[in-house]
Motif scaffolding. Sequence first.
Motif, PDB file in Angstrom:
ATOM      1  N   GLN A   1       0.813  -1.217   0.000  1.00  0.00           N
ATOM      2  CA  GLN A   1       0.000   0.000   0.000  1.00  0.00           C
ATOM      3  C   GLN A   1       0.848   1.269   0.000  1.00  0.00           C
ATOM      4  O   GLN A   1       0.309   2.375  -0.063  1.00  0.00           O
ATOM      5  N   ASN A   2       2.170   1.087   0.079  1.00  0.00           N
ATOM      6  CA  ASN A   2       3.106   2.221   0.056  1.00  0.00           C
ATOM      7  C   ASN A   2       2.789   3.240   1.148  1.00  0.00           C
ATOM      8  O   ASN A   2       2.782   4.456   0.918  1.00  0.00           O
ATOM      9  N   VAL A   3       2.507   2.736   2.338  1.00  0.00           N
ATOM     10  CA  VAL A   3       2.225   3.607   3.478  1.00  0.00           C
ATOM     11  C   VAL A   3       3.506   4.335   3.878  1.00  0.00           C
ATOM     12  O   VAL A   3       4.545   3.709   4.078  1.00  0.00           O
ATOM     13  N   ASP A   4       3.440   5.660   3.984  1.00  0.00           N
ATOM     14  CA  ASP A   4       4.664   6.418   4.257  1.00  0.00           C
ATOM     15  C   ASP A   4       4.952   6.502   5.755  1.00  0.00           C
ATOM     16  O   ASP A   4       4.170   6.043   6.597  1.00  0.00           O
ATOM     17  N   ILE A   5       6.090   7.113   6.081  1.00  0.00           N
ATOM     18  CA  ILE A   5       6.555   7.178   7.466  1.00  0.00           C
ATOM     19  C   ILE A   5       5.586   7.974   8.339  1.00  0.00           C
ATOM     20  O   ILE A   5       5.307   7.598   9.485  1.00  0.00           O
ATOM     21  N   ALA A   6       5.055   9.064   7.811  1.00  0.00           N
ATOM     22  CA  ALA A   6       4.125   9.884   8.598  1.00  0.00           C
ATOM     23  C   ALA A   6       2.880   9.083   8.976  1.00  0.00           C
ATOM     24  O   ALA A   6       2.376   9.188  10.110  1.00  0.00           O
ATOM     25  N   GLU A   7       2.376   8.265   8.054  1.00  0.00           N
ATOM     26  CA  GLU A   7       1.196   7.440   8.343  1.00  0.00           C
ATOM     27  C   GLU A   7       1.521   6.364   9.376  1.00  0.00           C
ATOM     28  O   GLU A   7       0.708   6.064  10.260  1.00  0.00           O
ATOM     29  N   LEU A   8       2.705   5.764   9.260  1.00  0.00           N
ATOM     30  CA  LEU A   8       3.104   4.760  10.248  1.00  0.00           C
ATOM     31  C   LEU A   8       3.253   5.393  11.628  1.00  0.00           C
ATOM     32  O   LEU A   8       2.878   4.800  12.647  1.00  0.00           O
ATOM     33  N   LEU A   9       3.796   6.605  11.654  1.00  0.00           N
ATOM     34  CA  LEU A   9       3.951   7.313  12.921  1.00  0.00           C
ATOM     35  C   LEU A   9       2.586   7.573  13.554  1.00  0.00           C
ATOM     36  O   LEU A   9       2.398   7.376  14.769  1.00  0.00           O
ATOM     37  N   ALA A  10       1.628   7.980  12.735  1.00  0.00           N
ATOM     38  CA  ALA A  10       0.273   8.229  13.240  1.00  0.00           C
ATOM     39  C   ALA A  10      -0.387   6.943  13.724  1.00  0.00           C
ATOM     40  O   ALA A  10      -1.241   6.971  14.624  1.00  0.00           O
ATOM     41  N   MET A  11       0.010   5.798  13.156  1.00  0.00           N
ATOM     42  CA  MET A  11      -0.558   4.515  13.562  1.00  0.00           C
ATOM     43  C   MET A  11      -0.010   4.061  14.915  1.00  0.00           C
ATOM     44  O   MET A  11      -0.770   3.617  15.791  1.00  0.00           O
ATOM     45  N   VAL A  12       1.316   4.182  15.099  1.00  0.00           N
ATOM     46  CA  VAL A  12       1.923   3.597  16.297  1.00  0.00           C
ATOM     47  C   VAL A  12       1.930   4.541  17.492  1.00  0.00           C
ATOM     48  O   VAL A  12       1.938   4.081  18.645  1.00  0.00           O
ATOM     49  N   PHE A  13       1.935   5.856  17.253  1.00  0.00           N
ATOM     50  CA  PHE A  13       2.089   6.786  18.375  1.00  0.00           C
ATOM     51  C   PHE A  13       0.975   6.631  19.417  1.00  0.00           C
ATOM     52  O   PHE A  13       1.262   6.472  20.620  1.00  0.00           O
ATOM     53  N   PRO A  14      -0.314   6.683  19.032  1.00  0.00           N
ATOM     54  CA  PRO A  14      -1.369   6.546  20.052  1.00  0.00           C
ATOM     55  C   PRO A  14      -1.297   5.206  20.780  1.00  0.00           C
ATOM     56  O   PRO A  14      -1.583   5.130  21.985  1.00  0.00           O
TER      57      PRO A  14
END
Length: 531
Positions: free
Chosen positions: A463-476
């Motif tokens: 899905q070519n998920v970028d770093i910003a999206e991964l950060l938003a996924m794991v941070f909470p």
Amino acid sequence: MLQRKTQTAEYWEREFEITEEDIEHLYSLILERNSPVSTKELVLEVIRHRCQQEEERMRAELSRGVIYQPRDSYEVGQQLVFPVFDYRVGTVVSIRPGHNPEHGEFDVIAVQFEDEDKPREFAANLKTPHKLNRGDDDGAELWEAAHLIPPDELYEKYGDRVRQLVVEALSRPDSEFVSYDDLWMLQGLLAEVHVGHLNLAEALIEVKGQPVTVQEILAELDLPEEIPEGIKEFSLNVALQQDERFDLVHGRDGELWFLRRMEPPEALSTPKWLVYTPVRYNRAFLSVELLQIEWELDDEWTEGGISTDSASLVPSTTVVLTYPHWKAGTLPLSSRTRSFFPPGDHKRGVITFVDGRWGQRFPGWIVYEDRYICGLRDWYEQHKLPPGAYIILERTADPNEIMVDFRPRRMRREWTRVASVEDGRLVFRMEKQPVACEYDEHVLIGEGDEAALEALRVQLAEQNVDIAELLAMVFPELAKLSPQGTVHAKTLYSAINIVRRCPPGPIFAALMSDRSYREMGNGYYALNVEA
């Protein structure tokens, strides 16, 4: 003063091309020496030969006439040499008077060149100064070596392009030249190395169970004694290089041969957890504190992560075992670890690890291009080391051996973060896990459902998920595990690397450039409720 073409950048950088005459000259050189010749020597020889050719051509042309100078007078039928036109020779076919207020009276001579239809006109008997006028030495300065750049200096200035063209020409499919490790030889001069010899080499390596030198293999082969030793070694190296069973690796003592089938899979192809696709980001976003954390993590793909000369003097170093390297059974070839291993230009190198706990020896494989050392999977499992463990590398008296160790402590169950997958998302929970070593609490993250995590890693890549999206996924997910709702920068790096290989820089830049997160100090961050 007129300059020879071979003394100019224009000639070497634009005009120069390899000719069949150059190839024949190099063929004769190797044939005469009857030994392998380095690429540098061949390139130097081409440069020397071109300089010599130009001088010989100059002498030949100058012997056919006098050097044209505007100040001199000439007669019809006289042959002139024009250095400015690459020493072409022309014949004076007519003379007429010329006049110019600036120069006064002079002659205009018409000169017919051999390969042109119409004559050209030039000034003669000119009384005013002209740049083509020479001294009174009748061209003797053309032969003076004092003002000439010698071939070795021409090589330093222009050798890169000449080298490229020489290698391309000698590497053509129909070429009679054979190369190995930047050395060249003629196919017809090689010793015959047949399949029987190669089978013996395979058996020798298998019996020894470790990489061997070409000299060790030669000692077991019955090659003709009259063949020089250098040609024997070169011939065997070429034969081994062309046989897919064998692999050239690098050790402290130089080049070694091994069998591909005896190498661990991760030495032959990069483990999927270590494959990094470079990410563009702005390092200006990284604060001094984050730069310090980046240095502590010592990721092999960190920009500017180059070892210094002083690193080779350090007797030991400690690195944190990250999740990707824990999964792959590897260690990073980073700024902190690089000097502990032999440098190499080949794809792979080999070293012997010594277990600092039990003293056992086992091979380690250095993959230079992809910046990792493999062969540690069993060692990690034997000592039950988790991601986040401190790994110690220590030099020994033998430069071919590196001691690998950890900091043991009494086994106890620790509350640790554990990664798992829920509804296609990476989530975290706290669980008690047995730990028997010292570790970085910010980096330690346990693995839940291995298959689910792998499936998520593949899905996010597709899905070519970028770093910003991964950060938003794991941070909470990570913030909910802390009473203060904070997450350390190292933990974010560790969490994202479970599903995507990435050095700290892009992760920290995404963290600092997004107003959804705010800095809390000491490397901790929290969600910005006002964003």
